[in-house]
Design a protein around this motif. Structure first.
Motif, PDB file in Angstrom:
ATOM      1  N   GLN A  52       0.841  -1.209   0.000  1.00 63.71           N
ATOM      2  CA  GLN A  52       0.000   0.000   0.000  1.00 63.71           C
ATOM      3  C   GLN A  52       0.870   1.251   0.000  1.00 63.71           C
ATOM      4  OE1 GLN A  52      -2.359  -0.447   3.535  1.00 63.71           O
ATOM      5  NE2 GLN A  52      -4.047   0.640   2.513  1.00 63.71           N
ATOM      6  N   LEU A  53       1.959   1.192   0.779  1.00 65.43           N
ATOM      7  CA  LEU A  53       2.873   2.327   0.870  1.00 65.43           C
ATOM      8  C   LEU A  53       3.524   2.595  -0.495  1.00 65.43           C
ATOM      9  CD1 LEU A  53       4.411   4.437   2.601  1.00 65.43           C
ATOM     10  CD2 LEU A  53       6.085   2.658   3.140  1.00 65.43           C
ATOM     11  N   ALA A  54       3.948   1.510  -1.150  1.00 59.19           N
ATOM     12  CA  ALA A  54       4.576   1.654  -2.476  1.00 59.19           C
ATOM     13  C   ALA A  54       3.596   2.291  -3.465  1.00 59.19           C
ATOM     14  CB  ALA A  54       5.043   0.295  -2.980  1.00 59.19           C
ATOM     15  N   LEU A  55       2.355   1.871  -3.399  1.00 64.47           N
ATOM     16  CA  LEU A  55       1.347   2.417  -4.315  1.00 64.47           C
ATOM     17  C   LEU A  55       1.088   3.898  -4.036  1.00 64.47           C
ATOM     18  CD1 LEU A  55      -0.646   1.768  -6.608  1.00 64.47           C
ATOM     19  CD2 LEU A  55      -2.344   1.228  -4.857  1.00 64.47           C
ATOM     20  N   LYS A  56       0.991   4.228  -2.770  1.00 68.40           N
ATOM     21  CA  LYS A  56       0.759   5.628  -2.384  1.00 68.40           C
ATOM     22  C   LYS A  56       1.936   6.511  -2.858  1.00 68.40           C
ATOM     23  CE  LYS A  56       1.442   8.302   1.781  1.00 68.40           C
ATOM     24  NZ  LYS A  56       0.689   9.525   1.708  1.00 68.40           N
ATOM     25  N   LEU A  57       3.158   6.020  -2.654  1.00 71.01           N
ATOM     26  CA  LEU A  57       4.337   6.786  -3.070  1.00 71.01           C
ATOM     27  C   LEU A  57       4.380   6.935  -4.594  1.00 71.01           C
ATOM     28  CD1 LEU A  57       6.984   5.175  -0.674  1.00 71.01           C
ATOM     29  CD2 LEU A  57       6.154   7.527  -0.563  1.00 71.01           C
TER      30      LEU A  57
END
Ligand code: C5P
Length: 228
Positions: free
Chosen positions: A134-139
């Motif tokens: 999720q963090l990778a997608l948000k970034l």
């Protein structure tokens, strides 16, 4: 756009690296150089690779205060680097300054999200309320919204990221293997798979560098990309 091949020039010996490039002259390739060669050889190696007719991908994963990154990107523009990586974790202001620095040059900025070497413990370490994926997608989404040209991601997540980020960006995928020779259990992303999943630039290092006939492997990968 046909996908491109970026050869990761992870070779310690400069002469050896340049001799490999000499044998590849004429092929439509991006050459990725990183800490190993750039810290030792500096801008000269970039110029030599450009003079041979290749595009240069400078993999320095910049992450610093916005003004310092601005200066770094400016220098990359002056050097006529074609692709430069920056860490999206550096923040929106940092990315904005990077985009500002490249102005209307041909430099493409590529955002690194969460390095694949990290495990879930990393999100706890940085105090993120998101899981790794999720963090990778948000970034990635934030980077593209800020004007970063491309995102480095796994061939296994490129389709999903492209579906979820509804804007045009360059998807760069390392972790490509030609065949599953070592381990039957592991999923392997072949060049064909990466292209079909939406990869625009395939980064390949060891399968080429460690091959006996490196040129043959490069040609094979280029064919596979074309036929995918
Ligand atoms: O594994 P291989 O030798 O093909 O890796 C090619 C390049 O991709 C290396 O230079 C490595 O730094 C880079 N890489 C990356 N992100 C990953 C895995 C590899 O940028 N998750």
């Amino acid at each position: 756009m046909t996908a491109k091949l970026a050869v990761a020039l992870d070779i310690k010996n400069t002469e050896e690296a340049l001799s490999l490039l000499n044998s590849l002259k004429g092929e439509d390739l991006i050459i990725k150089i990183g800490y190993l060669l750039f810290i030792k050889e500096g801008p000269n190696i970039v110029k030599k690779i450009k003079d041979m007719g290749f595009s240069v991908f400078l993999d320095l994963k910049l992450h610093d205060i916005p003004n310092t990154v601005y200066n770094g990107v400016k220098s990359a523009v002056e050097l006529e680097v074609d692709y430069l990586t920056i860490h999206t974790l550096g923040g929106v202001e940092m990315m904005k300054k990077a985009v500002e620095a490249k102005e209307d040059s041909d430099l493409k900025l590529l955002g690194v999200t969460v390095l694949t070497s990290h495990s879930e413990e990393y999100t706890e370490y940085i105090g993120s309320r998101y899981g790794l994926h999720q963090l990778a997608l948000k970034l990635a989404r934030t980077a593209v919204d800020t004007g970063i040209d491309g995102i480095v991601c796994s061939p296994f997540e490129v389709r999903q990221i492209k579906e979820k980020i509804n804007k045009k960006f360059i998807a760069v995928t390392p972790g490509i293997r030609i065949e599953n020779s070592d381990d039957d259990q592991k999923r392997v992303a072949t060049p064909e798979f990466a292209v079909r999943e939406g990869s625009d630039i395939l980064v390949v290092g060891r399968p080429i560098i460690k091959a006996k006939d490196k040129k043959k492997v490069v040609r094979e990968i280029l064919e596979k990309i074309k036929d995918a």
